[in-house]
Design a protein around this motif. Structure first.
Motif, short mmCIF file in Angstrom:
data_model
loop_
_atom_site.label_atom_id
_atom_site.label_comp_id
_atom_site.label_asym_id
_atom_site.label_seq_id
_atom_site.Cartn_x
_atom_site.Cartn_y
_atom_site.Cartn_z
N THR A 4 0.83 -1.20 0.00
CA THR A 4 0.00 0.00 0.00
C THR A 4 0.86 1.25 0.00
O THR A 4 0.59 2.21 -0.75
N ALA A 5 1.90 1.26 0.82
CA ALA A 5 2.77 2.44 0.90
C ALA A 5 3.48 2.69 -0.42
O ALA A 5 3.62 3.85 -0.85
N HIS A 6 3.92 1.63 -1.07
CA HIS A 6 4.62 1.79 -2.36
C HIS A 6 3.66 2.35 -3.42
O HIS A 6 4.03 3.23 -4.20
N ALA A 7 2.44 1.81 -3.48
CA ALA A 7 1.47 2.30 -4.46
C ALA A 7 1.09 3.74 -4.17
O ALA A 7 0.96 4.57 -5.08
N ARG A 8 0.92 4.06 -2.90
CA ARG A 8 0.56 5.42 -2.51
C ARG A 8 1.66 6.41 -2.88
O ARG A 8 1.40 7.52 -3.38
N ALA A 9 2.91 6.01 -2.63
CA ALA A 9 4.04 6.89 -2.95
C ALA A 9 4.13 7.14 -4.45
O ALA A 9 4.40 8.27 -4.88
N ALA A 10 3.89 6.11 -5.25
CA ALA A 10 3.94 6.28 -6.70
C ALA A 10 2.79 7.16 -7.18
O ALA A 10 2.95 7.97 -8.11
N PHE A 11 1.63 7.03 -6.58
CA PHE A 11 0.49 7.89 -6.90
C PHE A 11 0.84 9.34 -6.57
O PHE A 11 0.63 10.24 -7.39
N ARG A 12 1.38 9.56 -5.37
CA ARG A 12 1.72 10.92 -4.95
C ARG A 12 2.75 11.54 -5.88
O ARG A 12 2.65 12.72 -6.26
N GLU A 13 3.74 10.76 -6.28
CA GLU A 13 4.74 11.25 -7.22
C GLU A 13 4.09 11.59 -8.56
O GLU A 13 4.45 12.58 -9.21
N GLY A 14 3.11 10.80 -8.95
CA GLY A 14 2.46 11.00 -10.25
C GLY A 14 1.63 12.26 -10.34
O GLY A 14 1.36 12.73 -11.45
N ILE A 15 1.20 12.79 -9.22
CA ILE A 15 0.40 14.02 -9.25
C ILE A 15 1.20 15.23 -8.76
O ILE A 15 0.67 16.33 -8.67
N GLY A 16 2.47 15.03 -8.47
CA GLY A 16 3.28 16.10 -7.90
C GLY A 16 3.50 17.28 -8.82
O GLY A 16 3.79 18.39 -8.35
#
Length: 223
Positions: A4-16
């Motif tokens: 979950t943390a890895h997917a969330r981090a990639a999502f956050r990076e994707g909208i940064g």
């Protein structure tokens, strides 16, 4: 490993890099309130089917699945609540743009992968379902709405298999269909609940002698 943390981090990076700031903050709000089941399930499937799978690629694929789902889910909320009719035009406009951005970024992350057309078909099916919903009974509406969650649970498993194996064997599709039937609620179950027992089910499926071995028949890019 915390999928979950890895997917969330990639999502956050994707909208940064999204601007203006109010739109990015709205997307961040979507992320914070989301069940990360689609993204986490993608990462879990990839690392279960191949323990040497590239975690960054798996997380990026998971983020793409999650973004696509969240964009369509937000669109569904707008269709059902029609904020423009209730006088909240600004919020409606912001959410409509956010939904479009999420779906577009999700497509970007999943382009040239083995599930690219799955997402295209999910969008088409979503449109058909929402059209049919207008003249449906309440029970039929509930069933039609659940198809969105089912589609993205299925896509998540397939996306993970695509990372790990370079293809999506029938056995893995079988697990994907089972999980789609079990987890397709609105809202989706939280990932810490949804992922219980999934590695064992995937491992059992992959143990079949007919299942593709990791790296064989690769049809997707490494991104």
């Amino acid at each position: 490993m915390d999928e979950t943390a890895h997917a969330r981090a990639a999502f956050r990076e994707g909208i940064g890099d999204i601007v203006p700031d109010p739109l990015r903050r709205r997307l961040e709000g979507v992320l914070e309130s989301a069940s990360m089941t689609p993204g986490a399930l993608t990462v879990l499937a990839a690392t279960t089917l191949d323990d040497a799978a590239d975690l960054d690629i798996a997380a990026r694929r998971g983020a793409g699945v999650q973004m696509s789902y969240e964009g369509l889910r937000l669109s569904r909320d707008l269709i059902h609540t029609d904020p423009w009719a209730n006088g909240d035009r600004t919020e409606g406009d912001l959410n409509a743009i956010a939904a479009e951005v999420l779906v577009a970024r999700g497509f970007e992350y999943l382009a040239h992968t083995g599930v690219a057309m799955d997402v295209v078909e999910a969008v088409r099916q979503f449109g058909r379902d929402q059209t049919h919903r207008e003249n449906a009974t309440q029970a039929e509406r509930t069933s039609l709405d659940r198809q969105l969650e089912a589609a993205f649970v299925r896509i998540a498993v397939r996306a993970g298999a695509d990372v790990a194996l370079g293809s999506i064997p029938d056995q893995i599709d079988g697990v994907a269909d089972e999980l789609a039937a079990e987890l397709s609620t609105d809202p989706l179950p939280r990932s810490e609940t949804a992922l219980v027992g999934v590695p064992e089910r995937l491992s059992t499926a992959i143990a079949s002698p007919d299942t593709t071995t990791p790296g064989e028949f690769s049809q997707s890019s490494g991104t």
